[in-house]
Scaffold this active site. Sequence first.
Site, mmCIF file in Angstrom:
data_model
loop_
_atom_site.group_PDB
_atom_site.id
_atom_site.type_symbol
_atom_site.label_atom_id
_atom_site.label_comp_id
_atom_site.label_asym_id
_atom_site.label_seq_id
_atom_site.Cartn_x
_atom_site.Cartn_y
_atom_site.Cartn_z
ATOM 1 N N TYR A 144 1.348 5.517 -0.031
ATOM 2 C CA TYR A 144 2.595 5.129 0.626
ATOM 3 C C TYR A 144 3.761 5.242 -0.368
ATOM 4 O O TYR A 144 4.761 5.924 -0.117
ATOM 5 C CB TYR A 144 2.476 3.696 1.175
ATOM 6 C CG TYR A 144 3.801 3.087 1.531
ATOM 7 C CD1 TYR A 144 4.568 3.619 2.560
ATOM 8 C CD2 TYR A 144 4.315 1.993 0.825
ATOM 9 C CE1 TYR A 144 5.806 3.073 2.878
ATOM 10 C CE2 TYR A 144 5.530 1.446 1.134
ATOM 11 C CZ TYR A 144 6.281 1.988 2.156
ATOM 12 O OH TYR A 144 7.506 1.455 2.460
ATOM 13 N N LYS A 148 7.029 8.195 -0.773
ATOM 14 C CA LYS A 148 8.460 7.861 -0.881
ATOM 15 C C LYS A 148 9.042 8.395 -2.196
ATOM 16 O O LYS A 148 10.192 8.829 -2.247
ATOM 17 C CB LYS A 148 8.656 6.342 -0.809
ATOM 18 C CG LYS A 148 8.248 5.727 0.512
ATOM 19 C CD LYS A 148 9.234 6.051 1.625
ATOM 20 C CE LYS A 148 8.878 5.309 2.889
ATOM 21 N NZ LYS A 148 9.878 5.439 3.937
ATOM 22 N N ASN A 173 9.817 -6.923 -0.359
ATOM 23 C CA ASN A 173 9.076 -7.227 0.883
ATOM 24 C C ASN A 173 9.989 -7.699 2.004
ATOM 25 O O ASN A 173 10.481 -8.841 1.971
ATOM 26 C CB ASN A 173 7.982 -8.255 0.596
ATOM 27 C CG ASN A 173 6.829 -7.620 -0.153
ATOM 28 O OD1 ASN A 173 7.001 -7.120 -1.256
ATOM 29 N ND2 ASN A 173 5.677 -7.585 0.469
ATOM 30 N N ARG A 224 5.193 -11.537 -4.695
ATOM 31 C CA ARG A 224 6.114 -10.580 -4.073
ATOM 32 C C ARG A 224 7.493 -11.202 -3.937
ATOM 33 O O ARG A 224 7.635 -12.423 -3.873
ATOM 34 C CB ARG A 224 5.617 -10.180 -2.665
ATOM 35 C CG ARG A 224 4.302 -9.398 -2.657
ATOM 36 C CD ARG A 224 4.491 -7.989 -3.187
ATOM 37 N NE ARG A 224 3.265 -7.212 -3.185
ATOM 38 C CZ ARG A 224 2.380 -7.184 -4.182
ATOM 39 N NH1 ARG A 224 2.573 -7.911 -5.268
ATOM 40 N NH2 ARG A 224 1.309 -6.415 -4.107
HETATM 41 N N1 UDP Z 1 -1.813 -10.215 1.729
HETATM 42 C C1 UDP Z 1 -2.888 -11.081 1.857
HETATM 43 N N2 UDP Z 1 -3.500 -11.171 3.074
HETATM 44 C C2 UDP Z 1 -3.107 -10.452 4.162
HETATM 45 C C3 UDP Z 1 -2.005 -9.578 4.021
HETATM 46 C C4 UDP Z 1 -1.375 -9.488 2.781
HETATM 47 O O1 UDP Z 1 -3.298 -11.750 0.904
HETATM 48 O O2 UDP Z 1 -3.726 -10.570 5.228
HETATM 49 C C5 UDP Z 1 -1.141 -10.095 0.418
HETATM 50 C C6 UDP Z 1 -1.155 -8.675 -0.130
HETATM 51 O O3 UDP Z 1 -2.318 -8.444 -0.873
HETATM 52 C C7 UDP Z 1 0.120 -8.671 -0.980
HETATM 53 C C8 UDP Z 1 1.042 -9.663 -0.280
HETATM 54 O O4 UDP Z 1 0.201 -10.432 0.580
HETATM 55 O O5 UDP Z 1 -0.156 -9.179 -2.256
HETATM 56 C C9 UDP Z 1 2.087 -8.978 0.562
HETATM 57 O O6 UDP Z 1 1.440 -7.994 1.360
HETATM 58 P P1 UDP Z 1 2.138 -7.257 2.562
HETATM 59 O O7 UDP Z 1 1.114 -6.402 3.217
HETATM 60 O O8 UDP Z 1 2.867 -8.262 3.403
HETATM 61 O O9 UDP Z 1 3.264 -6.367 1.882
HETATM 62 P P2 UDP Z 1 3.167 -5.235 0.734
HETATM 63 O O10 UDP Z 1 3.456 -5.959 -0.559
HETATM 64 O O11 UDP Z 1 1.821 -4.623 0.784
HETATM 65 O O12 UDP Z 1 4.248 -4.288 1.105
#
Ligand code: UDP
Length: 342
Positions: A144, A148, A173, A224
């Site tokens: 991903y 980008k 985020n 994040r």
């Molecule tokens: N995360 C988690 N459980 C979930 C979804 C996300 O622990 O069911 C964690 C993920 O590993 C990351 C953070 O939450 O560290 C944010 O993930 P998200 O997918 O929201 O956004 P990303 O950072 O991947 O764009």
Amino acid sequence: MKKLQAVLITGGAGYIGSHAVQEARTYGFEPVTYDNLSTGHAWAVKGSLLVKGELADRKKLSEAFKKFKPVAVMHFASHIAVGESVINPQKYYQDNLTNAMNLFSVMLERKVRYFILSSTAATYGDPLEVPIPETHPQVPVNPYGDSKWILERILAWYDKAYGLRSTFLRYFNAAGADASGKIGEVHDPETHLIPLVLDAAMGRRKEITVFGQDYPTPDGTCIRDYIHVTDLAGAHFLALKRMMETDKSDFFNLGTGKGFSVREVITRAEEVTGMKVPVRMGSRRAGDPPELVARADKAQEALGWQPRHSSLENILKTTWAWHRNYFGKKSAGRKNKRAGHS
Ligand code: UDP
């Protein structure tokens, strides 16, 4: 009254795109959404122009440019799930790249010279320093982010060769929902932390799985930088105005400069909702850097941008209001339907 300048917003019916559509007129632009509605929703752009079309359909795209004469393009239409991109990279390279390439060629044909790219903190990869400045090396650790980053490099060459100016907005985020309660995040399947945590609080899902608790962070879970989608949307128009004034390409982080761990998000969500969030500890998700927090001053200084809506509390409150409004009504509808059949 002065006619507003049109901006073509690809993916305008999606989560971040629809918030940009919502904000456009406040900043003096008329939004024209171009969306295939595969994951977006027509209701999310009610009251503004919508062209239903594929980015692969050059003819349709070209007609939309001819008809609406946009001065610029904001490109939100894209696959966005980090975890999925590791499992299915073809989807990310194929679609994210070829769609954007089509868009660039139609822009060149129609002589539209301003482009805003929804880029991402995932272009930095595992950070060497936190907060991450815009000058940090870009070494993406998932397809991903890589897709980008490739687009950023293509656009840098297009700037030199064709004078196509672009601004890369590297989102941290995105979260939260518009204060009106009329639009918000609806992904199917949902993969993002905050909506999933609130789903668990609401009883729409059994629990939230925490992906990894052995990261080198204070509580072992990933950190994040959560930025409210309304702030994010506003930054696009400030960036566009500046790009049109200076006629120069540029790039900005869009974050708050403050990070929260997965555990902290869950605890704060319990406080905001007053509900218990059942948690299950799971293993790491491939492609996740331990900590992504923005150095956020460049956008604030150069664009006069302020992330006003982005306290974690406000992000959770607005998402919670949206969640109860949208999903609460949906499940009531389902119950009514079932009752009707019995
Ligand atoms: N995360 C988690 N459980 C979930 C979804 C996300 O622990 O069911 C964690 C993920 O590993 C990351 C953070 O939450 O560290 C944010 O993930 P998200 O997918 O929201 O956004 P990303 O950072 O991947 O764009």
